[in-house]
Scaffold this motif. Structure first.
Motif, short mmCIF file in Angstrom:
data_model
loop_
_atom_site.label_atom_id
_atom_site.label_comp_id
_atom_site.label_asym_id
_atom_site.label_seq_id
_atom_site.Cartn_x
_atom_site.Cartn_y
_atom_site.Cartn_z
N ARG A 164 0.85 -1.19 0.00
CA ARG A 164 0.00 0.00 0.00
C ARG A 164 0.88 1.24 0.00
O ARG A 164 1.69 1.42 0.90
CB ARG A 164 -0.89 0.03 1.26
CG ARG A 164 -1.88 -1.12 1.34
CD ARG A 164 -3.01 -0.93 0.33
NE ARG A 164 -3.98 -2.01 0.45
CZ ARG A 164 -4.04 -3.07 -0.36
NH1 ARG A 164 -3.20 -3.19 -1.34
NH2 ARG A 164 -4.96 -4.00 -0.17
N TYR A 245 -13.93 0.18 1.27
CA TYR A 245 -13.80 -1.18 1.78
C TYR A 245 -14.99 -1.54 2.67
O TYR A 245 -15.56 -2.62 2.55
CB TYR A 245 -12.49 -1.30 2.56
CG TYR A 245 -12.19 -2.69 3.07
CD1 TYR A 245 -11.61 -3.65 2.23
CD2 TYR A 245 -12.48 -3.06 4.37
CE1 TYR A 245 -11.33 -4.92 2.68
CE2 TYR A 245 -12.20 -4.34 4.84
CZ TYR A 245 -11.62 -5.26 3.99
OH TYR A 245 -11.36 -6.53 4.44
N PHE A 249 -18.34 -4.32 1.20
CA PHE A 249 -18.54 -5.58 1.92
C PHE A 249 -20.03 -5.83 2.09
O PHE A 249 -20.77 -4.95 2.51
CB PHE A 249 -17.82 -5.48 3.27
CG PHE A 249 -18.31 -6.46 4.31
CD1 PHE A 249 -18.36 -7.82 4.03
CD2 PHE A 249 -18.71 -6.00 5.56
CE1 PHE A 249 -18.81 -8.71 5.00
CE2 PHE A 249 -19.16 -6.89 6.52
CZ PHE A 249 -19.22 -8.25 6.24
N ASN A 255 -18.32 -14.43 5.34
CA ASN A 255 -17.60 -15.68 5.09
C ASN A 255 -16.12 -15.45 5.37
O ASN A 255 -15.29 -15.33 4.47
CB ASN A 255 -17.82 -16.11 3.63
CG ASN A 255 -17.35 -17.52 3.37
OD1 ASN A 255 -16.70 -18.13 4.22
ND2 ASN A 255 -17.66 -18.04 2.20
N VAL A 258 -13.05 -17.74 3.96
CA VAL A 258 -12.46 -17.52 2.64
C VAL A 258 -11.51 -16.33 2.68
O VAL A 258 -10.40 -16.38 2.15
CB VAL A 258 -13.56 -17.30 1.59
CG1 VAL A 258 -12.95 -16.98 0.23
CG2 VAL A 258 -14.43 -18.53 1.48
N MET A 259 -11.94 -15.26 3.36
CA MET A 259 -11.08 -14.08 3.46
C MET A 259 -9.73 -14.46 4.07
O MET A 259 -8.67 -14.12 3.54
CB MET A 259 -11.75 -13.01 4.33
CG MET A 259 -10.85 -11.84 4.67
SD MET A 259 -11.60 -10.66 5.81
CE MET A 259 -11.65 -11.60 7.32
N ILE A 263 -5.77 -13.97 2.55
CA ILE A 263 -4.77 -13.04 3.08
C ILE A 263 -4.23 -13.61 4.38
O ILE A 263 -4.90 -13.55 5.40
CB ILE A 263 -5.35 -11.63 3.33
CG1 ILE A 263 -6.05 -11.11 2.06
CG2 ILE A 263 -4.22 -10.68 3.72
CD1 ILE A 263 -6.41 -9.65 2.12
N SER B 47 -7.37 -7.04 -2.23
CA SER B 47 -7.80 -7.23 -0.85
C SER B 47 -8.97 -8.19 -0.85
O SER B 47 -9.49 -8.56 -1.92
CB SER B 47 -8.20 -5.89 -0.22
OG SER B 47 -8.26 -6.04 1.19
N TYR B 48 -9.36 -8.60 0.34
CA TYR B 48 -10.55 -9.43 0.50
C TYR B 48 -11.38 -8.83 1.61
O TYR B 48 -10.84 -8.38 2.61
CB TYR B 48 -10.18 -10.88 0.84
CG TYR B 48 -9.64 -11.63 -0.35
CD1 TYR B 48 -10.48 -12.42 -1.13
CD2 TYR B 48 -8.32 -11.50 -0.73
CE1 TYR B 48 -10.00 -13.08 -2.23
CE2 TYR B 48 -7.82 -12.16 -1.84
CZ TYR B 48 -8.66 -12.95 -2.59
OH TYR B 48 -8.19 -13.59 -3.70
N THR B 49 -12.68 -8.82 1.42
CA THR B 49 -13.54 -8.31 2.48
C THR B 49 -14.07 -9.51 3.28
O THR B 49 -13.96 -10.65 2.82
CB THR B 49 -14.71 -7.49 1.90
OG1 THR B 49 -15.38 -8.29 0.94
CG2 THR B 49 -14.20 -6.23 1.24
N PRO B 50 -14.65 -9.26 4.45
CA PRO B 50 -15.09 -10.39 5.28
C PRO B 50 -16.17 -11.27 4.63
O PRO B 50 -16.51 -12.31 5.18
CB PRO B 50 -15.62 -9.72 6.55
CG PRO B 50 -14.92 -8.41 6.60
CD PRO B 50 -14.77 -7.98 5.18
N GLY B 52 -15.54 -12.68 1.96
CA GLY B 52 -14.72 -13.64 1.22
C GLY B 52 -14.54 -13.27 -0.24
O GLY B 52 -13.98 -14.04 -1.00
N ARG B 53 -15.03 -12.08 -0.64
CA ARG B 53 -14.88 -11.70 -2.04
C ARG B 53 -13.67 -10.80 -2.21
O ARG B 53 -13.35 -10.00 -1.34
CB ARG B 53 -16.13 -10.96 -2.49
CG ARG B 53 -17.34 -11.85 -2.38
CD ARG B 53 -18.20 -11.62 -3.56
NE ARG B 53 -19.58 -11.54 -3.18
CZ ARG B 53 -20.53 -11.25 -4.07
NH1 ARG B 53 -20.21 -10.99 -5.30
NH2 ARG B 53 -21.77 -11.22 -3.69
N VAL B 55 -11.25 -7.84 -3.74
CA VAL B 55 -11.33 -6.48 -4.26
C VAL B 55 -10.21 -6.36 -5.27
O VAL B 55 -9.04 -6.40 -4.93
CB VAL B 55 -11.12 -5.44 -3.15
CG1 VAL B 55 -11.22 -4.04 -3.74
CG2 VAL B 55 -12.12 -5.63 -2.04
#
Lengths: 517, 409
Positions: A164, A245, A249, A255, A258-259, A263, B47-50, B52-53, B55
């Motif tokens: 970033r 962000y 969401f 879920n 998966v997140m 990361i 990035s990933y949001t909670p 699970g998708r 960005v």
């Protein structure tokens, strides 16, 4: 071995060093490659070599970092220069290492592991011995090699993704964007190239605990560590990012598994959005999940749009009656119905089988490969295509999937019958003097009999109602015939048929009945 | 309204869109050039949001004002939501600012329909044109196409955008007529057809001006109507074949505040969406047909993945001898993916494949055990019935949750 020796010098002394029992100190892949080549040439087995890395040198007090070992030198340019200057030694046989393996070794060399150079030498040794499965993940060494490559590639990818940049105020001068990252492997040089391509003439810097890269808009500079943590800058762009962000969401789909699988946790602390995650997750659990919309937007006053339904309907071209046809199921997988085309006064009507892939998209008959062939038939027969009416027995494209393509499928009798309704209408309104039926489907539909065969009627015009019916091949048939002479023959049958149609028309030469308009 | 407030509303309004891929664009870079941006062909998730998708793109609506009344959509005209509208310049600036900070790979711009389809499409095109022409932006751009818009506008959109998409919305004509009364499958298909024709033309004439090099995609909402997976996969197959789509995205219906009575109150299980993506992948990458995966009406099994379900229903093809079987059939074995299939083919040119190789390749041994033969392994032929195997291999059943609302994740 003295620091600052060129790869060639290192390599030259390598065999002697091994024989004397001294460890080989290499700092990067280029050096390792030069040394390994020398050792392979002298058939020095992996077991007899001790490899050291500058950071692990017990007797030097230098920090365990590659950059420090280089005394702030220019890593990238040193590497590229070494590549170019590599001497070709006529006495040692060149090992034949395939490019794919060399690329794997180079990538794996970035993997931070105490015995990386020894391991890579074992791999290349085994290859040289003819054990080519050493490259396959199904081999024990190959498995390790592949997993090293994978980990390094993953790190490169993650660094591309999760760096970033923060913007520095203009008055602070270059670099305008700074980033802090803690990579697990030595991937900074590769990553820097990615950002050179991405940022154009904007200046930036990426700092890591071991080294930094700086792009001034034209040149890339490599230096030792310049920062020890992320820059503490207030960046308005970052505030917008956090808003984005939070808002993108969808709490209804919480879920976290998966997140988290995408990361790894070590990255979150340097991602500005990382701080938002716990609260978003708990909000989602506490009801936002149910209404499917975050509080921030839900709280605002809403607005319905006062507009009449009729107004909302755009002025679009309404589908024609034919387009609404549901007499059989073919409409469902077709784009549109393809009607006939040609002047109202046309005295010849040409009937094909059904639209194909191109016709289905264009909404016009015979625009694809078959249409192109038909054009040539017209030309040879001396008949103007614009003067005739061209249509199909079946109006929707019938097909079946073959991979990602649509494969023409011959319409079934019941589909021909269902669609005859439209053909009959066309014949009734146009009143053609001659109908040219192309292929069996068209012939069956025009004559309204399932028992007739193409062979019987080729070259034998028949009366049907008020018209003559001339039968010829379908252009797709001509395209399909594999044998060149048969193709030619079929083509000329088509030309002859069309000429015959024109002659019949000329011979009829009767005045229009007064009722016809 | 402040930019931050607009962003809040118009990102929120876009979160129901499933697609966010940035792959497939030709390679571009900005080294030594004015402007900004690069594409590598492979998209990057930043990035990933909670949920699970990922960005990968700045995914926003130009406006959430909309004169249409699609029942499943939060932005329908009868919905009581806060409304906002970005100016063209604002989207352009936001895209560049996010791009410079490495938050995104580009822009995915969609919009509610305002004034007319043509007017809305013109605005979308204006954003892309300004990014490309004025600011030399070389990042990824995906534009949502308004099906009723003038084909010339769609053509221009394809000039600036890497990808175009037209949403099929729902799997059947009837559902679209019922739930999206202002939309029409007819015009949607015509728009897709016109994009495919332009793509074909461009493929034949490489020197022609750019046209959506990353192709076109579409999105289907799952669970807002009664269509089953059989219908959905058949529709997907039709779309892939007819319009050469790169992707069909499946978006599990999210219940929305004050939703109309015409759509269900509860979302479909997210697992159903997941199974559809798995099946879709089998259609695109593995050469399966919809008819093979779903020979009868109904939904995909939730307890096992579609490939395993197919293998269990087609035991006559198994076990396959990895050392003999036709290379194209190897990816059909449960537990062996495309990449490992390729590796196995390479390996068997060198030597015979053994059980240990499968283990080292990290194939799912539990899944493939009943279906393969290797040099040193042979499953007991026909010893286990498909039913028993299925029980053994199914995902562990989960206790139903009586009070999901109370359970913090």
């Amino acid at each position: 071995m003295k620091p600052g020796a060129s790869p060639a010098e290192l390599a030259a002394g390598a065999v002697a060093a091994v024989r004397a029992g001294r460890p080989l100190l290499v700092r990067d892949f280029t050096e390792w490659r030069a040394v390994a080549r020398e050792l392979l040439g002298a058939r020095v087995a992996p077991a007899s070599v001790t490899w050291g890395a500058p950071g692990e040198d017990l007797f030097s007090g230098a920090p365990a970092s590659i950059a420090a070992a280089h005394n702030g030198g220019d890593l990238l340019s040193a590497a590229t220069q070494a590549d170019e200057q590599e001497p070709i030694n006529g006495t040692t046989p060149r090992p034949h290492i395939p490019r794919s393996l060399m690329e794997m070794l180079q990538t794996a060399a970035c993997y931070r592991d105490h015995d990386r150079w020894a391991f890579l030498y074992r791999v290349i040794w085994r290859w040289q011995q003819g054990e080519h499965d050493v490259q396959s993940p199904a081999d024990a060494d190959g498995q390790r090699l592949n997993s090293m490559v994978k980990a390094v590639r993953r790190e490169v990818h993650d660094m591309h993704a999760y760096i970033r940049f923060r913007e520095r105020p203009i008055e602070a001068g270059a670099p305008h964007f700074v980033a802090w990252f803690e990579p697990a492997h030595d991937v900074l040089p590769q990553v820097a190239e990615h950002f050179v391509a991405r940022m154009g003439k904007v200046s930036w810097m990426i700092a890591t605990p071991d080294a930094s890269v700086l792009w001034d808009g034209a040149t890339l500079h490599q230096t030792g560590p310049l920062m020890s943590s992320a820059a503490d800058l207030i960046d308005a762009g970052e505030a917008l990012w956090l808003t984005y962000y939070r808002s993108i969401f969808n709490p209804a789909r919480l879920n976290t598994q998966v997140m988290n699988s995408h990361i790894p946790s070590r990255f979150w602390k340097n991602l500005p959005e990382g701080a938002l995650v716990p609260s978003l997750v708990s909000q989602a659990g506490l009801g936002a999940r149910r209404i499917g919309q975050v509080e921030a937007v839900g709280r605002r006053s809403g607005r319905t749009i006062p507009i009449e339904a009729e107004q909302a309907q755009p002025e679009r071209q309404q589908p024609s009656k034919l387009d609404e046809c549901r007499r059989c199921d073919l409409w469902e997988h077709a784009t549109q119905a393809v009607g006939g085309e040609g002047p109202k006064s046309a005295k010849i009507m040409i009937v094909g089988e059904q639209p194909g892939d191109q016709e289905d998209l264009a909404g016009q008959p015979f625009v694809g490969p078959a249409g192109k062939l038909l054009d040539r038939v017209f030309e040879q027969a001396g008949v103007d295509r614009k003067g005739v009416y061209i249509t199909n027995a079946v109006k929707h494209f019938k097909w079946e999937p073959r991979g990602k393509r649509r494969l023409h499928k011959t319409p079934a009798q019941k589909e021909i019958e269902a669609c005859h309704y439209w053909l009959e209408k066309e014949i009734a309104t146009r009143k053609p003097k001659v109908i040219v039926a192309m292929g069996a489907t068209a012939l069956k539909s025009v004559l309204q009999t399932g028992s007739v065969t193409l062979k019987d009627k080729l070259g034998h015009p028949v009366r049907h109602g008020d018209s003559w019916v001339v039968t010829i091949y379908h252009p797709s048939y001509v395209l399909r015939v594999p044998d060149e002479s048969a193709k030619h023959e079929a083509f000329s049958v088509m030309v002859k048929g069309l000429k015959l149609a024109q002659e019949l028309l000329d011979r009829l030469d009767v005045p229009e009945p007064p009722s016809a308009s | 309204m402040e930019l931050n407030d607009k962003l809040e509303i118009l990102a929120d309004a876009a979160k129901y869109d499933a697609s966010c891929a940035s792959s497939g664009a030709p390679k571009r870079g900005s080294e030594g050039k004015d402007g900004l941006g690069a594409t590598t062909g492979m998209g990057i998730c930043h990035s990933y949001t909670p949920d699970g998708r990922c960005v990968s793109l700045l995914k926003i609506l130009l406006t959430n004002f909309c004169i249409y009344d699609c029942q499943y959509c939060i932005n329908r005209r009868t919905s009581n939501v806060p409304r906002a509208r970005f100016a063209v310049d604002e989207v352009v600036k936001l895209t560049q600012d996010f791009y410079l900070r490495n938050y995104i790979d580009g822009l995915f711009l969609s919009s509610g329909i305002i004034q007319s389809a043509d007017y809305t499409m013109e605005q979308l095109v204006a954003v892309a044109r300004q990014l490309r022409e004025v600011h030399q932006f070389r990042g990824y751009i995906h534009l949502k196409t308004i099906p009723d818009a003038d084909p010339l506008l769609i053509q221009e959109a394809g000039r600036w955008a890497d990808r175009l998409s037209v949403n099929i919305e729902l799997p059947t004509h009837d559902s679209v007529t019922r739930l999206a009364p202002e939309k029409s499958v007819h015009t949607i298909k015509l728009a897709m057809g016109s994009i495919r024709r332009k793509l074909d033309e461009k493929a034949e004439e490489p020197k022609a001006p750019n046209f959506a090099p990353a192709g076109q995609s579409t999105q289907m909402i799952v669970g807002a109507d009664a269509s089953d997976d059989h219908t959905i996969l058949n529709t997907a197959e039709t779309l892939y074949g007819s319009y050469k789509l790169k992707r069909v995205y499946y978006s599990a219906f999210s219940p929305i505040p004050q939703s109309p009575g015409s759509v269900p109150l509860a979302p479909p299980p997210l697992l159903r969406e997941h199974r559809l993506y798995q099946a879709d992948f089998l259609l695109r990458g593995y050469g399966f047909t919809a008819g093979e995966l779903m020979p009868q009406t109904g939904n995909l099994a939730l307890d096992v993945d579609p490939k395993l379900a197919w293998a269990l229903a087609n035991r006559e093809h198994f076990p396959m001898d990895l050392n003999r079987v036709d290379a194209s059939l190897i990816p059909r074995i449960p537990g062996i993916g495309l990449r490992n299939a390729k590796r196995l083919v390479e390996l068997r040119r060198l030597r015979r494949i053994r059980w240990e190789d499968l283990s080292r390749l990290r194939c799912s041994l539990k899944k493939l055990a009943p279906f393969v033969v290797t040099a040193d392994y042979k499953p007991a032929q026909g010893a286990t019935s498909s039913d028993l195997l299925r029980k053994h291999m199914a995902d562990a059943p989960q206790q139903m949750n009586l009070w999901p609302e109370l359970q913090a994740a």
